[in-house]
Design an enzyme around this catalytic site. Sequence first.
Site, PDB file in Angstrom:
ATOM      1  N   ASP A 194      -4.446  -0.961   2.255  1.00 34.42           N
ATOM      2  CA  ASP A 194      -3.880  -1.939   3.172  1.00 34.42           C
ATOM      3  C   ASP A 194      -3.382  -1.211   4.421  1.00 34.42           C
ATOM      4  OD1 ASP A 194      -2.627  -4.483   3.958  1.00 34.42           O
ATOM      5  OD2 ASP A 194      -0.747  -3.490   3.431  1.00 34.42           O
ATOM      6  N   LEU A 195      -3.099  -1.961   5.486  1.00 34.56           N
ATOM      7  CA  LEU A 195      -2.618  -1.374   6.738  1.00 34.56           C
ATOM      8  C   LEU A 195      -1.148  -1.714   7.004  1.00 34.56           C
ATOM      9  CD1 LEU A 195      -5.749  -2.040   9.008  1.00 34.56           C
ATOM     10  CD2 LEU A 195      -5.140   0.075   7.803  1.00 34.56           C
ATOM     11  N   ASP A 196      -0.858  -2.982   7.363  1.00 32.32           N
ATOM     12  CA  ASP A 196       0.503  -3.376   7.718  1.00 32.32           C
ATOM     13  C   ASP A 196       1.475  -3.185   6.560  1.00 32.32           C
ATOM     14  OD1 ASP A 196      -0.320  -4.177  10.261  1.00 32.32           O
ATOM     15  OD2 ASP A 196      -0.732  -6.229   9.607  1.00 32.32           O
ATOM     16  N   ASP A 246       1.172  -2.519  -0.209  1.00 29.08           N
ATOM     17  CA  ASP A 246       2.594  -2.813  -0.414  1.00 29.08           C
ATOM     18  C   ASP A 246       2.849  -4.194  -0.996  1.00 29.08           C
ATOM     19  OD1 ASP A 246       3.791  -4.805   2.008  1.00 29.08           O
ATOM     20  OD2 ASP A 246       1.851  -3.892   2.370  1.00 29.08           O
TER      21      ASP A 246
END
Length: 231
Positions: A14-16, A184
């Site tokens: 994931d990124l954000d 997250d």
Amino acid sequence: MALDVGRVRAISIDLDDTLWPIWPTIAKAEQVLLHWLTLHAPATARLFANTEALRAIRNQMVALRPDLVHDLSALRLESIRLALQQAGDEPALAEPAFDVFFDQRQRVELFDDAHDTLAFLSARYPVVAVSNGNADVHRVGIGHYFKASISAKDFGVPKPDVRIFHAAAQAAQVQPHEVLHVGDDATADAQGALAAGMQAVWLNTAGHDWPNPERPHATVASLTHLCRLLG
């Protein structure tokens, strides 16, 4: 169920809020947007006089346009257009206003261990970004770490839909059970990956309790901890 490191042949991540904190980034982008509106659409800037108001109409757009739930760029663009219309400004200003917001949205501040982690992972595995957000890994400056980047906007469905995880496995040229997904969000990331047949690591920097019945293969408090786990 314990993490089987020997089974991992690719990483999806994931990124954000996994590689950088998202809300400081969004808040800054909304401030830049509001400044632009003050100069170019003053009636809108007066009607939506703070970033909370801009965020509220963006959240309202989720209810108005559920068909755009996978496309955060389109939701933001249409929320700006609606704000302009409500204030009596020119709706066509939505596109240049969004461009200003979107450019600032790419100026993320990575977690201290993000670069080292991505370098560690990409030296060992093909790494695929899988995001519901609208960050561009190349504009952010980390594109060289990734074999591919898959966004809900481009793919058409968001996590936790298993199809986007299977697309990540396909991009890495491995089977889903050979992918370790890192993220997250306990539901969108970990539960989605588990449902797709992947191994899952939950990045839990805030020390939250795990909320779902099926547990991830591992929980880490930092990206550095992830590297130790795979080392």
